[in-house]
Scaffold this motif. Structure first.
Motif, short mmCIF file in Angstrom:
data_model
loop_
_atom_site.label_atom_id
_atom_site.label_comp_id
_atom_site.label_asym_id
_atom_site.label_seq_id
_atom_site.Cartn_x
_atom_site.Cartn_y
_atom_site.Cartn_z
N VAL A 162 -0.10 -10.78 -12.02
CA VAL A 162 -0.02 -9.35 -11.71
C VAL A 162 -1.10 -8.96 -10.71
CG1 VAL A 162 -0.07 -7.01 -12.64
CG2 VAL A 162 0.91 -8.87 -14.00
N VAL A 163 -0.69 -8.30 -9.65
CA VAL A 163 -1.60 -7.63 -8.72
C VAL A 163 -1.39 -6.14 -8.90
CG1 VAL A 163 -2.22 -7.28 -6.31
CG2 VAL A 163 -1.51 -9.54 -7.08
N SER A 164 -2.46 -5.38 -9.09
CA SER A 164 -2.34 -3.96 -9.40
C SER A 164 -2.82 -3.08 -8.26
CB SER A 164 -3.13 -3.62 -10.67
OG SER A 164 -2.62 -4.30 -11.78
N CYS A 165 -2.24 -1.90 -8.18
CA CYS A 165 -2.67 -0.90 -7.21
C CYS A 165 -2.45 0.47 -7.85
CB CYS A 165 -1.86 -1.03 -5.92
SG CYS A 165 -2.32 0.18 -4.65
N THR A 166 -3.43 1.36 -7.70
CA THR A 166 -3.34 2.68 -8.33
C THR A 166 -3.18 3.81 -7.33
OG1 THR A 166 -5.75 2.91 -8.32
CG2 THR A 166 -4.75 1.91 -10.27
N ASP A 167 -3.25 3.52 -6.05
CA ASP A 167 -3.30 4.54 -5.01
C ASP A 167 -2.15 4.35 -4.02
OD1 ASP A 167 -3.91 6.27 -2.96
OD2 ASP A 167 -6.05 5.81 -2.95
N GLY A 168 -1.37 5.39 -3.81
CA GLY A 168 -0.25 5.28 -2.89
C GLY A 168 -0.67 4.97 -1.47
N THR A 169 -1.85 5.43 -1.05
CA THR A 169 -2.29 5.20 0.33
C THR A 169 -2.62 3.74 0.59
OG1 THR A 169 -4.56 5.76 -0.27
CG2 THR A 169 -3.18 7.54 0.57
N ARG A 170 -2.91 2.97 -0.47
CA ARG A 170 -3.24 1.56 -0.30
C ARG A 170 -2.12 0.63 -0.73
NH1 ARG A 170 -9.55 1.10 -2.42
NH2 ARG A 170 -10.42 2.64 -0.99
N ALA A 171 -1.05 1.21 -1.23
CA ALA A 171 0.01 0.38 -1.81
C ALA A 171 0.67 -0.53 -0.80
CB ALA A 171 1.06 1.29 -2.46
N LEU A 172 0.92 -0.05 0.41
CA LEU A 172 1.58 -0.88 1.41
C LEU A 172 0.69 -2.05 1.83
CD1 LEU A 172 3.54 1.48 3.84
CD2 LEU A 172 4.43 -0.37 2.43
N GLU A 173 -0.61 -1.80 1.98
CA GLU A 173 -1.52 -2.89 2.32
C GLU A 173 -1.51 -3.96 1.24
OE1 GLU A 173 -5.37 -1.36 3.05
OE2 GLU A 173 -4.79 -0.22 4.84
N ARG A 174 -1.56 -3.52 -0.01
CA ARG A 174 -1.55 -4.48 -1.12
C ARG A 174 -0.23 -5.25 -1.15
NH1 ARG A 174 -4.99 -3.97 -5.32
NH2 ARG A 174 -6.30 -3.12 -3.68
N TRP A 175 0.86 -4.54 -0.84
CA TRP A 175 2.19 -5.16 -0.80
C TRP A 175 2.22 -6.27 0.25
CZ3 TRP A 175 6.93 -1.53 -1.63
CH2 TRP A 175 8.12 -2.28 -1.72
N ARG A 176 1.75 -5.96 1.47
CA ARG A 176 1.76 -6.96 2.54
C ARG A 176 0.89 -8.16 2.19
NH1 ARG A 176 -0.24 -2.64 5.61
NH2 ARG A 176 1.38 -1.20 6.31
N ALA A 177 -0.26 -7.89 1.59
CA ALA A 177 -1.23 -8.95 1.34
C ALA A 177 -0.81 -9.88 0.21
CB ALA A 177 -2.60 -8.34 1.02
N SER A 178 -0.21 -9.32 -0.83
CA SER A 178 0.06 -10.12 -2.03
C SER A 178 1.38 -10.88 -1.99
CB SER A 178 0.03 -9.23 -3.28
OG SER A 178 1.02 -8.22 -3.19
N LEU A 179 2.32 -10.47 -1.11
CA LEU A 179 3.64 -11.11 -1.02
C LEU A 179 4.24 -11.30 -2.41
CD1 LEU A 179 2.97 -13.79 1.74
CD2 LEU A 179 4.28 -11.68 1.94
N PRO A 180 4.49 -10.22 -3.14
CA PRO A 180 5.00 -10.34 -4.51
C PRO A 180 6.46 -10.75 -4.55
CG PRO A 180 4.97 -8.05 -3.85
CD PRO A 180 4.35 -8.81 -2.72
#
Length: 228
Positions: free
Chosen positions: A27-45
């Motif tokens: 699991v990779v977590s994100c709590t902030d909508g403004t950072r969600a896309l960056e986390r999405w690109r980085a983690s390749l879920p």
């Protein structure tokens, strides 16, 4: 399986993360909508579980942005907005499934695995855009990097850094943003750690003809040696 959990409620996030990890899901977590896309690109879920009520940017905006960028990862929306209109809006925006809160954890798990089974039937599922530069390219499905069509052997953090820079070749990417992408979800790492990853990646890029340039106060960029 790797799951990206975008949820701002601390109690809900902790419960879901603990439940998924017990079932063998990373699991990779994100709590902030403004950072969600960056986390999405980085983690390749393999799958994204997305709440709609997020600080910064609404979950539907995150989803719309992801689809506009070509991120095709299956998305399961979990939210307290459970009306028919909300479900239709979520699905029309690009969600693959919708589960209203409160929900049963076993049902959530079953729906996630159903999304993965459906995605397995399509090679494009979970794919991202595949940036390329001077013989280096990112595979749109696996996220692996190739140089002249041969696998480019990198450690995971080096790979994450190179992928981020390949999306903006010749343009500086802020060190703070790269830190968030490379060390996504890691809270016990100092900001200076990105410099160590950049140093190691710079050495490995030597044979490729691509330089990793440090711009003081701005960040890092990729540049072909011929342009130096």
């Amino acid at each position: 399986m790797k799951l990206l959990l975008i949820e701002d409620n601390p109690a809900m996030q902790a419960t879901l993360q603990r439940t998924f990890q017990r079932r063998g899901i990373t699991v990779v977590s994100c709590t902030d909508g403004t950072r969600a896309l960056e986390r999405w690109r980085a983690s390749l879920p393999d799958v994204v579980v997305l709440d709609l009520s997020l600080p910064g940017i609404d979950g539907l905006q995150v989803l719309a942005g992801a689809r506009a960028e070509g991120l095709k990862t299956p998305v399961l929306i979990v939210t307290a907005r459970g009306t028919v209109g909300d479900r239709i809006l979520g699905l029309d925006t690009g969600a693959d499934d919708y589960l209203a809160k409160p929900f049963d954890l076993d049902e959530l798990d079953a729906r996630i695995r159903a999304l993965l089974r459906r995605a397995a039937g399509s090679p494009a599922a979970g794919a991202i855009d595949a940036p390329a530069y001077c013989g280096l390219r990112v595979d749109g499905t696996s996220g692996a990097v190739y140089w002249n069509d041969r696998p480019f052997d990198l450690a995971p953090r080096e790979l994450a850094l190179l992928r981020a820079l390949l999306h903006r070749p010749g343009r500086a990417v802020a060190k703070e943003r790269l830190f968030e992408l490379v060390f996504a979800g890691e809270t016990d790492v100092q900001a200076e750690a990105i410099e160590v990853v950049a140093y190691r990646l710079r050495k490995k890029l030597g044979p490729t003809g691509v330089q990793l340039i440090t711009l003081r106060g701005l960040g890092y960029l990729l540049r072909a040696q011929a342009d130096a």
